[in-house]
Design a protein around this motif. Structure first.
Motif, PDB file in Angstrom:
ATOM      1  N   LEU A  88     -40.862 -55.648   4.120  1.00 35.99           N
ATOM      2  CA  LEU A  88     -39.879 -55.994   3.107  1.00 35.99           C
ATOM      3  C   LEU A  88     -38.477 -56.136   3.709  1.00 35.99           C
ATOM      4  N   GLN A  89     -38.100 -55.205   4.590  1.00 32.45           N
ATOM      5  CA  GLN A  89     -36.774 -55.283   5.201  1.00 32.45           C
ATOM      6  C   GLN A  89     -36.597 -56.583   5.975  1.00 32.45           C
ATOM      7  N   GLU A  90     -37.617 -56.948   6.732  1.00 35.32           N
ATOM      8  CA  GLU A  90     -37.535 -58.185   7.520  1.00 35.32           C
ATOM      9  C   GLU A  90     -37.461 -59.410   6.611  1.00 35.32           C
ATOM     10  N   ALA A  91     -38.261 -59.412   5.544  1.00 39.36           N
ATOM     11  CA  ALA A  91     -38.255 -60.551   4.630  1.00 39.36           C
ATOM     12  C   ALA A  91     -36.912 -60.684   3.923  1.00 39.36           C
ATOM     13  N   ILE A  92     -36.363 -59.564   3.454  1.00 42.70           N
ATOM     14  CA  ILE A  92     -35.071 -59.596   2.754  1.00 42.70           C
ATOM     15  C   ILE A  92     -33.971 -60.076   3.682  1.00 42.70           C
ATOM     16  N   LEU A  93     -33.936 -59.559   4.908  1.00 50.21           N
ATOM     17  CA  LEU A  93     -32.892 -59.945   5.851  1.00 50.21           C
ATOM     18  C   LEU A  93     -32.952 -61.437   6.165  1.00 50.21           C
ATOM     19  N   THR A  94     -34.148 -61.948   6.391  1.00 48.01           N
ATOM     20  CA  THR A  94     -34.305 -63.372   6.702  1.00 48.01           C
ATOM     21  C   THR A  94     -33.867 -64.250   5.538  1.00 48.01           C
ATOM     22  N   SER A  95     -34.299 -63.904   4.334  1.00 51.33           N
ATOM     23  CA  SER A  95     -33.958 -64.721   3.163  1.00 51.33           C
ATOM     24  C   SER A  95     -32.463 -64.665   2.860  1.00 51.33           C
ATOM     25  N   VAL A  96     -31.864 -63.476   2.985  1.00 45.10           N
ATOM     26  CA  VAL A  96     -30.429 -63.349   2.717  1.00 45.10           C
ATOM     27  C   VAL A  96     -29.615 -64.160   3.726  1.00 45.10           C
ATOM     28  N   GLN A  97     -30.039 -64.183   4.976  1.00 48.05           N
ATOM     29  CA  GLN A  97     -29.339 -64.988   5.972  1.00 48.05           C
ATOM     30  C   GLN A  97     -29.402 -66.465   5.640  1.00 48.05           C
ATOM     31  N   ARG A  98     -30.553 -66.935   5.202  1.00 47.40           N
ATOM     32  CA  ARG A  98     -30.686 -68.347   4.823  1.00 47.40           C
ATOM     33  C   ARG A  98     -29.805 -68.680   3.626  1.00 47.40           C
ATOM     34  N   VAL A  99     -29.830 -67.831   2.608  1.00 43.80           N
ATOM     35  CA  VAL A  99     -29.001 -68.080   1.431  1.00 43.80           C
ATOM     36  C   VAL A  99     -27.528 -68.009   1.799  1.00 43.80           C
ATOM     37  N   GLY A 100     -27.157 -67.058   2.639  1.00 43.71           N
ATOM     38  CA  GLY A 100     -25.759 -66.933   3.033  1.00 43.71           C
ATOM     39  C   GLY A 100     -25.253 -68.162   3.764  1.00 43.71           C
ATOM     40  N   ALA A 101     -26.047 -68.682   4.680  1.00 45.99           N
ATOM     41  CA  ALA A 101     -25.639 -69.878   5.419  1.00 45.99           C
ATOM     42  C   ALA A 101     -25.549 -71.083   4.498  1.00 45.99           C
ATOM     43  N   GLY A 102     -26.572 -71.287   3.661  1.00 42.65           N
ATOM     44  CA  GLY A 102     -26.536 -72.420   2.735  1.00 42.65           C
ATOM     45  C   GLY A 102     -25.424 -72.297   1.721  1.00 42.65           C
TER      46      GLY A 102
END
Length: 289
Positions: A88-102
């Motif tokens: 879960l931690q890895e999935a959340i971090l990856t998704s938040v990074q994508r949303v943050g960049a976009g």
């Protein structure tokens, strides 16, 4: 006819006023009394808790089987297990990074385009028509083109989120600028403010409420675009976990991912609401009866 004075040299009525101040009566409305008795957060929790309780009841009685929809208890246990595994931690971090960049790219693009289009007639002639046409194109329909243009790496996912953020934010900022009261602008001119001062002190502050509404809407669009973006050859992220769970019919994992999306969206919306309170502290607004 002169008024008699007391020993202190003041009229009797003035002396009584000093000794006996007039009591002030505070009127409490029915709404204020009710809010003092029961905090508002209690009312906000009633419907979600009732919905989860109904869901658990239907699962416990067999109306909803785990193959159709896992029970809340099963979902909670699955979430705890995924957290202990670190997935879960890895999935959340990856998704938040994508949303943050976009989100960063989309916000910059929307602010620049909407400001130019809203402040300048020539900018409107050049920018607004293409934006109105492009915003009617379903962003999800651009996925095949994005794969052809950017491949199957991180770029198409970030571009997809950026597009989902840009159009609603552009519309709100542009509308906010063009809906500024012309009387305020004329008053600023009368006071001798130059064009840049008018933009800084009158136009942009007046357009800020619309801009923040657009930002809240754009955040919801960003998470929605992420769900589709993470179907493009993703190897990590919440959407990846959901897709893997779909292959194995793991409804508990799917619900965990949906809950994560909802929680992250609520956190983002809460941050924007706090920003509204700070930025729009000068603007009293109706808060409900």
């Amino acid at each position: 006819m002169t008024a008699s004075l007391s020993s202190t040299g003041r009229a009797p009525t003035e002396a009584r006023a000093d000794r006996d101040p007039i009591p002030v009566t505070t009127v409490r409305t029915r709404t204020a009394r009710r809010e003092n008795r029961v905090p508002r957060w209690v009312f906000k929790l009633v419907s979600p808790v009732a919905l989860v309780a109904l869901w658990q009841l239907l699962s416990s009685t067999g109306v909803l089987s785990d193959d159709i929809l896992a029970s809340p208890a099963t979902v909670l246990g699955t979430g705890v297990g995924l957290w202990e595994e670190g997935r879960l931690q890895e999935a959340i971090l990856t998704s938040v990074q994508r949303v943050g960049a976009g989100l960063a790219i989309g916000v910059v693009a929307a602010v620049v385009l909407a400001t130019l289009s809203g402040l300048f007639r020539r900018g409107e002639d050049i920018i607004d028509a293409p934006m109105q046409m492009l915003r009617t194109v379903p962003v999800i329909g651009l996925i095949p083109l994005l794969i052809i243009w950017f491949g199957i790496g991180e770029q198409p996912k970030i571009v997809l989120i950026s597009l989902a953020v840009t159009f609603p934010l552009y519309m709100n900022i542009y509308g906010g600028i063009r809906n500024v009261d012309a009387g305020l602008v004329e008053a600023a001119k009368t006071l001798g403010l130059g064009w840049f001062a008018q933009v800084r002190h009158v136009i942009l502050p007046a357009a800020m409420p619309n801009a923040l509404v657009g930002l809240r809407y754009s955040l919801g669009s960003a998470w929605l675009a992420l769900v589709f973006g993470e179907t493009i050859n993703a190897t990590a992220g919440i959407g990846y976990e959901m897709n893997m769970a779909r292959e194995f019919l793991q409804t508990d994992v799917i619900v965990v991912c949906l809950v994560l999306y909802a929680l992250l969206g609520l956190v983002a919306d809460f941050v924007v609401r706090l920003l509204e309170r700070v930025v729009l502290a000068w603007r009293p607004a109706f808060s409900g009866a």
